[in-house]
Design a protein around this motif. Structure first.
Motif, mmCIF file in Angstrom:
data_model
loop_
_atom_site.group_PDB
_atom_site.id
_atom_site.type_symbol
_atom_site.label_atom_id
_atom_site.label_comp_id
_atom_site.label_asym_id
_atom_site.label_seq_id
_atom_site.Cartn_x
_atom_site.Cartn_y
_atom_site.Cartn_z
ATOM 1 N N LYS A 135 0.837 -1.204 0.000
ATOM 2 C CA LYS A 135 0.000 0.000 0.000
ATOM 3 C C LYS A 135 0.870 1.253 0.000
ATOM 4 O O LYS A 135 0.630 2.194 -0.746
ATOM 5 C CB LYS A 135 -0.929 0.026 1.215
ATOM 6 N N LYS A 136 1.909 1.246 0.846
ATOM 7 C CA LYS A 136 2.827 2.390 0.908
ATOM 8 C C LYS A 136 3.484 2.634 -0.440
ATOM 9 O O LYS A 136 3.584 3.772 -0.895
ATOM 10 C CB LYS A 136 3.912 2.165 1.971
ATOM 11 N N LEU A 137 3.942 1.551 -1.067
ATOM 12 C CA LEU A 137 4.600 1.684 -2.364
ATOM 13 C C LEU A 137 3.648 2.256 -3.419
ATOM 14 O O LEU A 137 4.020 3.148 -4.177
ATOM 15 C CB LEU A 137 5.142 0.326 -2.830
ATOM 16 N N ILE A 138 2.434 1.770 -3.439
ATOM 17 C CA ILE A 138 1.424 2.262 -4.400
ATOM 18 C C ILE A 138 1.134 3.735 -4.130
ATOM 19 O O ILE A 138 1.066 4.549 -5.063
ATOM 20 C CB ILE A 138 0.125 1.422 -4.305
ATOM 21 N N LEU A 139 0.949 4.089 -2.874
ATOM 22 C CA LEU A 139 0.627 5.474 -2.531
ATOM 23 C C LEU A 139 1.782 6.412 -2.866
ATOM 24 O O LEU A 139 1.560 7.519 -3.388
ATOM 25 C CB LEU A 139 0.246 5.583 -1.055
ATOM 26 N N GLN A 140 3.005 6.007 -2.590
ATOM 27 C CA GLN A 140 4.170 6.837 -2.930
ATOM 28 C C GLN A 140 4.276 7.029 -4.441
ATOM 29 O O GLN A 140 4.471 8.139 -4.927
ATOM 30 C CB GLN A 140 5.455 6.198 -2.394
ATOM 31 N N TRP A 141 4.143 5.933 -5.175
ATOM 32 C CA TRP A 141 4.228 6.008 -6.633
ATOM 33 C C TRP A 141 3.127 6.914 -7.203
ATOM 34 O O TRP A 141 3.408 7.777 -8.043
ATOM 35 C CB TRP A 141 4.130 4.597 -7.236
ATOM 36 N N ALA A 142 1.898 6.720 -6.752
ATOM 37 C CA ALA A 142 0.782 7.517 -7.278
ATOM 38 C C ALA A 142 0.967 9.000 -6.949
ATOM 39 O O ALA A 142 0.681 9.868 -7.774
ATOM 40 C CB ALA A 142 -0.545 6.998 -6.732
ATOM 41 N N GLY A 143 1.450 9.281 -5.746
ATOM 42 C CA GLY A 143 1.702 10.667 -5.368
ATOM 43 C C GLY A 143 2.759 11.310 -6.248
ATOM 44 O O GLY A 143 2.603 12.454 -6.701
ATOM 45 N N LEU A 144 3.828 10.573 -6.521
ATOM 46 C CA LEU A 144 4.876 11.087 -7.410
ATOM 47 C C LEU A 144 4.365 11.242 -8.845
ATOM 48 O O LEU A 144 4.667 12.227 -9.512
ATOM 49 C CB LEU A 144 6.095 10.162 -7.389
ATOM 50 N N ALA A 145 3.595 10.278 -9.306
ATOM 51 C CA ALA A 145 3.055 10.341 -10.671
ATOM 52 C C ALA A 145 2.135 11.544 -10.834
ATOM 53 O O ALA A 145 2.108 12.178 -11.891
ATOM 54 C CB ALA A 145 2.314 9.052 -11.002
ATOM 55 N N ARG A 146 1.417 11.891 -9.785
ATOM 56 C CA ARG A 146 0.504 13.049 -9.857
ATOM 57 C C ARG A 146 1.242 14.365 -10.023
ATOM 58 O O ARG A 146 0.674 15.315 -10.576
ATOM 59 C CB ARG A 146 -0.333 13.147 -8.575
ATOM 60 N N LEU A 147 2.463 14.450 -9.549
ATOM 61 C CA LEU A 147 3.210 15.710 -9.614
ATOM 62 C C LEU A 147 3.318 16.248 -11.033
ATOM 63 O O LEU A 147 3.182 17.450 -11.261
ATOM 64 C CB LEU A 147 4.602 15.539 -9.009
ATOM 65 N N GLN A 148 3.544 15.368 -11.994
ATOM 66 C CA GLN A 148 3.669 15.825 -13.378
ATOM 67 C C GLN A 148 2.371 16.438 -13.901
ATOM 68 O O GLN A 148 2.394 17.372 -14.696
ATOM 69 C CB GLN A 148 4.122 14.687 -14.287
ATOM 70 N N TYR A 149 1.231 15.942 -13.426
ATOM 71 C CA TYR A 149 -0.049 16.479 -13.881
ATOM 72 C C TYR A 149 -0.391 17.772 -13.142
ATOM 73 O O TYR A 149 -0.960 18.687 -13.739
ATOM 74 C CB TYR A 149 -1.157 15.433 -13.716
ATOM 75 N N LYS A 150 -0.018 17.864 -11.889
ATOM 76 C CA LYS A 150 -0.248 19.091 -11.133
ATOM 77 C C LYS A 150 0.511 20.258 -11.784
ATOM 78 O O LYS A 150 -0.020 21.339 -11.938
ATOM 79 C CB LYS A 150 0.180 18.921 -9.673
ATOM 80 N N ASP A 151 1.774 19.972 -12.182
ATOM 81 C CA ASP A 151 2.569 21.018 -12.849
ATOM 82 C C ASP A 151 1.907 21.453 -14.152
ATOM 83 O O ASP A 151 1.806 22.633 -14.437
ATOM 84 C CB ASP A 151 3.978 20.508 -13.138
ATOM 85 N N LYS A 152 1.436 20.504 -14.939
ATOM 86 C CA LYS A 152 0.785 20.836 -16.208
ATOM 87 C C LYS A 152 -0.505 21.606 -15.976
ATOM 88 O O LYS A 152 -0.823 22.518 -16.732
ATOM 89 C CB LYS A 152 0.507 19.567 -17.005
ATOM 90 N N LEU A 153 -1.242 21.223 -14.934
ATOM 91 C CA LEU A 153 -2.495 21.922 -14.635
ATOM 92 C C LEU A 153 -2.235 23.338 -14.169
ATOM 93 O O LEU A 153 -2.961 24.257 -14.509
ATOM 94 C CB LEU A 153 -3.302 21.161 -13.572
#
Length: 158
Positions: A135-153
């Motif tokens: 769960k921790k690994l999934i949550l860390q990965w998803a949080g990092l993956a979201r960063l690229q979309y937050k920047d674009k938004l």
């Protein structure tokens, strides 16, 4: 009364046999359908394995069916789960999502895993649940993956 019960039991048995010949369509698009998602979100090898093991069956165009998926009415129940899961989040359709939708889907993924809503209880009855480490690994990965979309938004809103 006993004749009615026997008739109903025979009728139910006949219906159960007949329904075995009616099959839902299999969800076998191949794992190449998740490549765009994995290329863009960059999961580690471990996270990619977790996604394949616990998420892609219901959230992609590729399902690894267990032996009991060949038995109706279970086959219909599984098909409904897959269609419902893909309706909410389909990694095979990732490249068709807007930046905003990608960010939102990852945000929902994080919320569902944190709240223990994913994977579903009906999935974990027959398969393993996510360990706390996974769960921790999934949550860390998803949080990092979201960063690229937050920047674009943020860039697009300026």
């Amino acid at each position: 009364m006993i004749k009615i019960i026997k008739f109903l039991l025979v009728l139910a048995l006949v219906a159960l046999v007949v329904i075995q010949f009616i099959r839902p369509e299999k969800n076998n698009g191949g794992y190449e359908t998740v490549l765009a998602f994995e290329k863009e979100t960059k999961p580690s090898v471990k996270v990619a394995a977790i996604l394949k093991e616990t998420c892609y069956d219901c959230h992609s165009d590729q399902t690894q069916y267990p032996w009991y998926a060949e038995i109706a009415p279970i086959s219909f129940w599984l098909d409904e789960h897959i269609e419902h899961g893909k309706g909410h989040f389909n990694v095979s359709a990732w490249d068709t999502y807007s930046v905003k939708k990608k960010d939102h889907k990852l945000e929902e993924l994080i919320e569902m895993v944190e709240d223990g809503e994913m994977p579903l209880d009906s999935y974990t009855w027959m398969h393993d649940d996510l360990s706390e480490e996974n769960k921790k690994l999934i949550l860390q990965w998803a949080g990092l993956a979201r960063l690229q979309y937050k920047d674009k938004l943020q860039v697009s809103s300026k």
